[in-house]
Structures are given as structure tokens and as C-alpha cells.
Write a protein that holds these residues in place. Structure first.
Motif, PDB file in Angstrom:
ATOM      1  N   UNK A 202       1.100 -53.839   2.512  1.00  0.00           N
ATOM      2  CA  UNK A 202       0.863 -54.545   3.748  1.00  0.00           C
ATOM      3  C   UNK A 202      -0.327 -55.574   3.485  1.00  0.00           C
ATOM      4  N   UNK A 203       0.281 -56.899   3.898  1.00  0.00           N
ATOM      5  CA  UNK A 203      -0.820 -58.179   3.847  1.00  0.00           C
ATOM      6  C   UNK A 203      -1.353 -58.499   5.123  1.00  0.00           C
ATOM      7  N   UNK A 204      -0.745 -57.743   6.410  1.00  0.00           N
ATOM      8  CA  UNK A 204      -1.117 -57.942   7.709  1.00  0.00           C
ATOM      9  C   UNK A 204      -0.269 -59.232   8.092  1.00  0.00           C
ATOM     10  N   UNK A 205      -0.137 -59.352   9.480  1.00  0.00           N
ATOM     11  CA  UNK A 205       0.681 -60.392  10.159  1.00  0.00           C
ATOM     12  C   UNK A 205       2.147 -60.316   9.799  1.00  0.00           C
ATOM     13  N   UNK A 206       2.656 -59.288   9.486  1.00  0.00           N
ATOM     14  CA  UNK A 206       4.178 -59.149   9.162  1.00  0.00           C
ATOM     15  C   UNK A 206       4.408 -59.508   7.864  1.00  0.00           C
ATOM     16  N   UNK A 207       3.552 -59.696   6.873  1.00  0.00           N
ATOM     17  CA  UNK A 207       3.664 -60.109   5.488  1.00  0.00           C
ATOM     18  C   UNK A 207       3.528 -58.782   4.537  1.00  0.00           C
ATOM     19  N   UNK A 208       4.439 -58.577   3.619  1.00  0.00           N
ATOM     20  CA  UNK A 208       4.496 -57.491   2.575  1.00  0.00           C
ATOM     21  C   UNK A 208       4.414 -58.265   1.336  1.00  0.00           C
ATOM     22  N   UNK A 209       3.473 -57.616   0.397  1.00  0.00           N
ATOM     23  CA  UNK A 209       3.402 -58.027  -1.043  1.00  0.00           C
ATOM     24  C   UNK A 209       4.073 -56.983  -2.019  1.00  0.00           C
ATOM     25  N   UNK A 210       5.071 -57.508  -2.476  1.00  0.00           N
ATOM     26  CA  UNK A 210       5.845 -56.636  -3.495  1.00  0.00           C
ATOM     27  C   UNK A 210       5.632 -57.079  -4.856  1.00  0.00           C
ATOM     28  N   UNK A 211       5.605 -56.070  -5.729  1.00  0.00           N
ATOM     29  CA  UNK A 211       5.693 -56.116  -7.191  1.00  0.00           C
ATOM     30  C   UNK A 211       6.791 -55.631  -8.050  1.00  0.00           C
TER      31      UNK A 211
END
Length: 382
Positions: A241-250
Motif C-alpha cells: 500500500x502506498x497510501x491515498x488509495x494507491x497500490x504498488x505492484x511488482x
């Protein structure tokens, strides 16, 4: 407490599994010391616990609840090695789900107490946890003993009066079957679940919106993101989770060598006004022309320092959900590879075979064909 910046922003670190198959029962409290020149300095201190100390584990959750002006940490789930009395050479690295006990941890006095709740019968790992005031919601998870991902939805409420804490659990309908998912918050009363697995080798491509209203929880499917072909066809994925409704995917890159060193990363925006925004992608390659033996690998360190832009932290920071790849996927990632068709090296049972081996089996490079790495043990080398 006291209005100090270092006491308003604190982060709890507990457990985890290293590439060397080591587990730790240590608990650390990391706090913000100061913000200067657009950089944030952290202080990390180990917290000594007494009482029912949670055993070393990974794939668990740790949250903080607030009741009657007091706070308490809550540890639940996870996996650990089987008891030492059952560990043999063949089963040395065998793991099992921890007992379904709920641990309350007082970070001020370092006291830990375990609670047995009749509603929690089976151990769970890689579940999703959401903390709201005095309540924690547990969703999904994976049961290693049964090899299932039950559609769990538990509500654990913690009351902190002057005397002993009271902990109760309620089983709620409408759960979802998922493990290793990522949780991000889009507003005060809404969260989004992204990623994870629905079967051992099948990613869960559906996303869910979790909303709260009048202490009631509702879970519904959201419009499926426009996943790229790379994401759709990748066997594994990971992120945070990157906060503010943003997700970091790899996802790992398409590399025919034994150990892939290229990864593709995506940012998925789940906020309502950005749901339809195209995904952004960039790559991170660690390939090098140097001899791998001359390079210094990243390893765990006893001391570490963090630096970040000061405006990236605010009062709404939350605890990240735990997002480690499921146990069954570890054998195909990182160092643990299948070197040849007759390879018998198992990540769960490996023990040193040569006197020179420490934490990893010895390997040699075979230049036949496109070249590949082979375990020395599989080559019957002296």
C-alpha cells in the motif's frame, strides 16, 4: 502522547522471514525523530516483552486498537517452524500455522497476553486485517493444515477498562477467499483489497471495496482494473500500500536465466476519481556486467536509516497490510530454483551437504547450451 512528533507517528515491526529461512520473535518500535531539509529521520528501538510472548512467525498481522483512552497492539495468525521436538533433518525447515491465539501487547509496559477465542479454531496466515477504533476485522487467509483459503470474516473487539482487558470475537457473513492481498484506504470509511491468490497457483484478479457505516461492514466487488497482459500471465505478484488509495505492484520479468533479475512495477490507483486511470509502469533492472562473485548482495543489517520526503507523511498514515508471497510459491522465486530435471533440493528440507555450505546450497555454472546454474549436490561432486 505529549504532542511530540516522535510519539504521534510510530511504526511497529515484528517477525518476518529472511531468505536464509530465519525467523525472529523480536519486536521493534520505530518513531519519527525529526524532519529536516525535506528528510525524515527514524529511531528504531527493540521492545522487550514479558508474559505470553508471541513466537517467531511470518505471514501474520499486527494492528493497534484504541479503547477508553488507551491503546494496545494485537498480533494474530502467521506461520512458524514446527516445534523443536518434531524437527528432524528431513523436516528441519518445515513450517506450520501458529495456533489461533490473539495476543494483546502493551507497548508502554512491554506486557503481552494471549487469548483463546472459541470462534477462532484454525490457524491462518497471509490474511487481511483492518483496525478501526477498538475493533479488528480479519478477512480471508490461508490455512496450511487444510490447504484452503476459507471465506473468513471475523470481528475482534477489544475493551480496555481499568482492570483486565476483555476480548471477544464474532463470526460475520460475507467474507472472501483470498490470501496475500494488499489493503489500501480510499477514504475514512472505505478500503480496497487488491491482488493476492485464490488458489495455490492462481492469482485473484478481482478487487473488492470494503465500506463501513454505523459499525457495519460491507464487502462488494469493484470494477476490475484493466490488467496488462504481463500481469495477467505472471504466476506471482507482490506489492504494498502506498497510501491515498494507491497500490504498488511488482511482477518478475521474463528472463530465461535461472535467476531473473528484472522486475516490472506498476502503480494502481483505486480512489474513486482515479479508478479508470491507466496504470503506470516502469522497470527496475539489476543486471550487471560484473562477475556476480564480486558484487555485494543486500543483506539484513543490525542498523538502518530511512530517508523520505517530509510531505509524504501525514497524520493519516496507516499500518501496511502484510503481503508476503504464499509459502507454496517460494520454491519458484529467488535463490531456490530447480537446477535440473533430477534436482532433489527442497527449500523446506534443505540442510548443509558440504562443509563449505552455510545458508545456501553450493552451485556451479554449466555453460552447456544457454548456460544455467546447477546445485553441486545434484552433480555428485566431491
Amino acid at each position: 502522547k505529549g504532542g511530540l512528533e516522535s510519539e504521534r507517528q510510530q511504526y511497529i515491526i515484528h517477525g518476518g522471514k529472511t531468505p536464509n529461512n530465519e525467523l525472529s520473535d523480536k519486536m521493534y518500535v520505530m518513531s519519527v525523530v525529526c524532519k529536516n531539509n525535506k528528510k525524515v529521520t527514524f529511531r528504531c528501538t527493540e521492545k522487550d516483552l514479558v508474559g505470553d510472548v508471541p513466537e517467531a512467525r511470518y505471514g501474520h498481522s499486527i494492528d493497534v486498537v484504541y479503547s477508553r483512552g488507551k491503546s494496545m497492539g494485537v498480533v494474530f495468525g502467521g506461520r512458524s517452524y514446527i516445534p523443536s521436538a518434531q524437527r528432524t533433518t528431513e523436516k528441519w525447515n518445515t513450517v506450520a500455522d501458529c495456533l489461533p491465539h490473539v495476543f494483546l501487547v502493551d507497548f508502554e509496559f512491554g506486557c503481552s497476553t494471549s487469548y483463546i477465542l472459541p470462534e477462532l479454531q484454525d490457524g491462518l496466515s497471509f490474511h487481511v486485517s483492518i483496525a478501526r477504533n477498538d475493533t479488528i476485522y480479519i478477512l480471508g487467509g490461508h490455512s496450511l493444515a487444510n490447504n484452503i483459503r476459507p471465506a473468513n470474516l471475523y470481528r475482534i473487539r477489544v475493551d480496555l477498562p481499568l482492570g483486565s482487558p476483555a476480548v471477544n470475537c464474532t463470526v460475520l457473513p460475507g467474507g472472501i477467499s483470498v490470501s496475500s492481498a494488499i489493503l489500501t484506504r480510499t477514504n475514512n470509511d472505505e478500503f480496497v483489497i487488491v491482488g493476492g491468490y485464490q488458489l495455490e497457483n492462481q492469482k485473484r484478479m478481482v478487487c473488492n471495496i470494503i465500506s463501513f457505516e454505523d459499525n457495519k461492514i460491507e464487502i462488494r466487488e469493484m470494477e476490475t482494473p484493466d490488467w496488462t497482459p504481463d500481469i495477467k500471465h505472471s504466476k506471482i505478484w507482490f506489492g504494498s500500500n502506498m497510501g491515498n488509495g494507491t497500490v504498488f505492484l511488482g511482477i518478475p520479468g521474463d528472463n530465461k536465466q535461472a535467476v531473473s533479475e528484472t522486475y516490472y512495477f506498476y502503480m494502481l490507483k483505486c480512489a474513486e476519481d482515479d479508478v479508470n486511470e491507466d496504470q503506470k509502469t516502469f522497470t527496475n533492472s539489476q543486471t550487471s556486467t560484473e562477475d556476480p562473485g564480486d558484487s555485494t548482495p543486500f543483506e539484513d543489517s543490525e542498523e538502518f536509516c530511512f530517508s523520505a520526503e517530509a510531505n509524504s507523511f501525514n497524520g493519516d498514515d496507516e499500518f501496511d497490510t502484510y503481503n508476503e508471497d504464499d509459502e507454496e510459491d517460494e520454491s519458484v522465486t529467488g535463490y531456490w530454483i530447480t537446477c535440473c530435471s533430477t534436482c532433489d533440493v527442497d527449500i523446506n528440507t534443505w540442510v548443509p551437504f558440504y562443509s563449505t555450505e552455510l545458508n545456501k546450497p553450493a552451485m556451479i555454472y554449466c555453460s552447456h547450451g544457454d548456460g544455467h546454474w546447477v546445485h553441486a549436490q545434484c552433480m555428485d561432486l566431491a
